[in-house]
Structures are given as structure tokens and as C-alpha cells.
Scaffold this active site. Structure first.
Site, PDB file in Angstrom:
ATOM      1  N   TRP A 103       0.820  -1.210   0.000  1.00 61.66           N
ATOM      2  CA  TRP A 103       0.000   0.000   0.000  1.00 61.66           C
ATOM      3  C   TRP A 103       0.855   1.262   0.000  1.00 61.66           C
ATOM      4  O   TRP A 103       0.477   2.273  -0.589  1.00 61.66           O
ATOM      5  CB  TRP A 103      -0.965  -0.039   1.177  1.00 61.66           C
ATOM      6  CG  TRP A 103      -1.725  -1.325   1.214  1.00 61.66           C
ATOM      7  CD1 TRP A 103      -1.699  -2.292   2.179  1.00 61.66           C
ATOM      8  CD2 TRP A 103      -2.582  -1.842   0.182  1.00 61.66           C
ATOM      9  NE1 TRP A 103      -2.484  -3.354   1.822  1.00 61.66           N
ATOM     10  CE2 TRP A 103      -3.040  -3.116   0.608  1.00 61.66           C
ATOM     11  CE3 TRP A 103      -2.997  -1.359  -1.054  1.00 61.66           C
ATOM     12  CZ2 TRP A 103      -3.894  -3.898  -0.160  1.00 61.66           C
ATOM     13  CZ3 TRP A 103      -3.856  -2.141  -1.829  1.00 61.66           C
ATOM     14  CH2 TRP A 103      -4.284  -3.393  -1.384  1.00 61.66           C
ATOM     15  N   ASP A 172      -1.640   6.300   6.622  1.00 62.21           N
ATOM     16  CA  ASP A 172      -2.721   5.395   6.224  1.00 62.21           C
ATOM     17  C   ASP A 172      -2.891   4.408   7.380  1.00 62.21           C
ATOM     18  O   ASP A 172      -2.025   3.575   7.631  1.00 62.21           O
ATOM     19  CB  ASP A 172      -2.325   4.670   4.939  1.00 62.21           C
ATOM     20  CG  ASP A 172      -3.319   3.607   4.500  1.00 62.21           C
ATOM     21  OD1 ASP A 172      -4.293   3.347   5.234  1.00 62.21           O
ATOM     22  OD2 ASP A 172      -3.107   3.013   3.421  1.00 62.21           O
ATOM     23  N   LYS A 196     -12.109  -2.733   7.897  1.00 59.85           N
ATOM     24  CA  LYS A 196     -11.318  -3.624   8.737  1.00 59.85           C
ATOM     25  C   LYS A 196     -11.670  -3.422  10.216  1.00 59.85           C
ATOM     26  O   LYS A 196     -12.033  -4.359  10.901  1.00 59.85           O
ATOM     27  CB  LYS A 196      -9.832  -3.398   8.481  1.00 59.85           C
ATOM     28  CG  LYS A 196      -9.461  -3.608   7.007  1.00 59.85           C
ATOM     29  CD  LYS A 196      -8.019  -3.322   6.722  1.00 59.85           C
ATOM     30  CE  LYS A 196      -7.738  -3.292   5.239  1.00 59.85           C
ATOM     31  NZ  LYS A 196      -7.970  -4.561   4.542  1.00 59.85           N
TER      32      LYS A 196
END
Length: 361
Positions: A103, A172, A196
Site C-alpha cells: 500500500w 494510512d 477492517k
């Protein structure tokens, strides 16, 4: 409660059962209105109250200072890979990134479209088995911000402590937001996809310091400008209503069980049980170096891909679902987010013990 599998999936991930029950009722008839939550106008008083409550709970649980805006956006966390530099970088400006996984690599690629990117650290050569220590990278004095991914779902690594630097931090936190305590005021911007630890897929939470709202160049498209959404209370266009509503329910659940301090204690207990089993014999081999291990995503391998496939199949057959590792790295991965029950970890550890005895490597 109906019989449910233990869902180790990395996202969309497990939600509290009481949240699912409440949502199932409100989808049909929300607050006695005779219509479901997903039918209610986002401009109506009942739904505006939903948005306000979700924001208030998030502020309370995270300790978000008053000089920060909370935004509920669409486009997933991946859209933030370009929205961050689009709003905060520009020609002649530089940002520093730490490359600790898939990511962050994607975010680096997007950031290069808008300004100069200094990749101050990368663990790619070692298959992302670790995150850096404070002394392993240098942040340029002219960098606008230091960008990091707090928890790496694919490789099972995480920053045990956040960097201490003079440069503004951006993170993030899609896979570990609200899983542990930290000081929001150390960050200029935090973002997290909900699927999540916060709720279902469809909404991304952005927490941004107010002074940063005026950084975007005049050429920034209206929908991609943070200020647009901050000024309209995330109502510039129709928000992801259902996803925001479920986020609110999850936050109520978290507050009820004691908030972030309580869930952090539970998360550390769950992870410790799994890592102890991985470490005890060498039969299971952890991917991440111990100092960089994630509390949310426990990654490990067995001796051969064939043995891993058997392990995953037999686990699934007894209700331990979602243990297959990411396709890019293989192996096994147990994602144990906030809502994952400790009973599921106990069952997995016992299965690991039995599997090891029945299948000597």
C-alpha cells in the site's frame, strides 16, 4: 446467537454481532419511520443525526482535537493515495515516504504524479519483513510531510511506535485505526478505509488538521479537494449513508466495552497467543521480524505450499475461515481486528497444535 464461523479475513472483515443484528433491523425499519435506513434521505434530520453522532463518537474515542476536521468520503483508501499529494504537494514541493509494503508502494506511485518523492526507507528487498527503526532513515528538511502506513495487512508488519520527527506526519491507518492508543495531534492527516476496524466497505474516514484545508492548488477538482467536504460536513454529495451508519454502531460498541484502552489490551492478548504458538517449535514460521509484528494481521508459513493448502482447507472445514495469505506472498494470514473474538484465536491455536501433531514436516 446463530452459529457463526470465525472470520479471519483481512477485509471486508468481521463486525460485532450485535452491530449486524441492529443493522439488519434498521435496514427494514429505521427508528420506526416505516422505511429502511438505506431509503432515508441524507438531508433528513434522522440521517444528519447519524452523521453527527458518528463524528462525535470518533472524536471522543480517538481524542481528536478541535482544530481537526473529520470527513466521511468515498473512493476507498486508495483514493487517498492521490488525494493527499494532490492537496498537499505540487510542483517544486517534496514529500518523504517510507516504503513498507504494497500500500505504501501504491501511494508512492501516485504521489510522484504531483511532486517530488523521497523514498527514505524501503524493506522491499527483504520482502517487507520489517518496518524501520527511527535511526534508519532521514527526512529532508524541505519535505512537506512524512508518509507511512501504520499497519501492513499483507506482510503482517506494523510500526510499534510512530516516528518522532519535526516534519508533519501523514498515515494510512486503514487496518489498525482504533486498535491502540496514540496522539492524533502528532499527525497532519490520518485516513482509513472502514472495512477492517470501523465498519463495512464504502466509506473512508479522513482526519485532517484545519490549516491544511487551504493547501490545495486552485486546479484541484472540486470533489477531490478536502476543503469541499469539510465546508459541507461531508454532505457535498450523497455520502455512503449505510456505511457511515454502521461505523456509528461499531463506535458505540467500542465505547461500551471500554474504548481504545480496553480493546488495545484485548488485541495484545490475542496477538500474543498466536505469536507464542508460531514461535514455540519452528513448525510455523512467522513472516514479520518480531520487533515489527502486527497486532492485526498475523502472517506465517508452513514447510511447503502443499502443507499450507491442507492447513487452510482443514481449518475452513471447522469454521476457521479466511486464513489464506495474500496472493502476492502466499502462506497463511490470521487477521484479528478489534471485533474478532478471542475465542476464535483460542480455537485457531488449538487447531495449529493438532495439525502439527498430525502432519509432521
Amino acid at each position: 446467537m446463530v452459529e457463526r464461523a470465525f472470520n479471519f479475513s483481512p477485509g471486508p472483515a468481521v463486525l460485532p454481532y450485535e452491530v449486524l443484528e441492529q443493522a439488519s433491523r434498521d435496514v427494514v425499519n429505521f427508528q420506526g419511520l416505516g422505511m429502511g435506513l438505506i431509503e432515508v434521505s441524507h438531508r433528513s434530520k434522522p440521517f444528519i443525526a447519524v452523521m453527527d453522532e458518528a463524528e462525535a463518537l470518533l472524536r471522543e474515542l480517538m481524542g481528536i482535537p478541535e482544530n481537526y476536521k473529520v470527513l466521511f468520503l468515498q473512493g476507498g483508501a486508495s483514493s487517498q493515495f492521490f488525494m493527499v499529494p494532490m492537496n498537499l504537494l505540487g510542483p517544486g514541493k517534496k514529500a518523504t515516504y517510507l516504503n513498507t509494503g504494497t500500500w505504501s508502494k501504491k501511494a508512492i506511485k501516485e504521489a510522484k504524479l504531483f511532486g517530488e518523492v523521497d523514498v527514505a526507507y524501503s524493506s522491499e528487498d527483504s520482502k517487507f519483513v520489517r518496518v524501520p527503526a527511527q535511526n534508519e532513515y532521514t527526512v529532508s528538511a524541505d519535505s512537506e510531510y512524512l508518509y507511512l502506513v501504520s499497519n501492513n495487512t499483507i506482510y503482517g508488519t506494523a510500526f510499534p511506535e510512530f516516528p518522532v520527527v519535526d516534519t508533519m506526519l501523514i498515515s494510512d491507518m486503514s487496518s489498525d485505526i482504533l486498535s491502540r492508543q496514540f496522539d492524533v495531534s502528532r499527525f497532519g492527516l490520518i485516513f482509513a478505509g472502514a472495512q477492517k476496524n470501523l465498519g463495512p466497505a464504502g466509506v473512508t474516514v479522513v482526519v485532517i488538521r484545519e490549516d491544511l484545508l487551504d493547501r490545495a492548488p486552485a486546479t484541484t477538482p472540486t470533489m477531490l479537494n478536502y476543503k469541499t467536504h469539510a465546508e459541507k460536513g461531508s454532505m457535498f454529495n450523497t455520502p455512503p449513508c449505510f456505511a457511515v451508519y454502521v461505523v456509528g454502531l461499531v463506535l458505540k460498541w467500542l465505547k461500551k466495552i471500554g474504548g481504545v484502552p480496553a480493546i488495545e489490551k484485548i488485541n495484545r492478548e490475542k496477538a500474543a497467543m498466536l505469536y507464542a504458538k508460531i514461535d514455540e517449535s519452528g513448525y510455523y514460521r512467522g513472516h514479520a521480524e518480531p520487533a515489527s509484528r502486527s497486532l492485526m494481521n498475523v502472517t506465517f508459513n508452513l514447510a511447503t505450499p502443499e502443507l499450507e493448502a491442507k492447513f487452510i482447507a482443514e481449518a475452513t472445514a471447522i469454521g476457521l475461515n479466511g486464513l489464506k495469505g495474500h496472493r502476492s506472498v502466499g502462506g497463511c494470514r490470521a487477521s484479528i481486528y478489534n471485533a474478532f473474538p478471542i475465542e476464535g484465536v483460542v480455537k485457531l491455536v488449538e487447531f495449529m497444535r493438532q495439525f502439527e501433531l498430525a502432519n509432521p514436516a
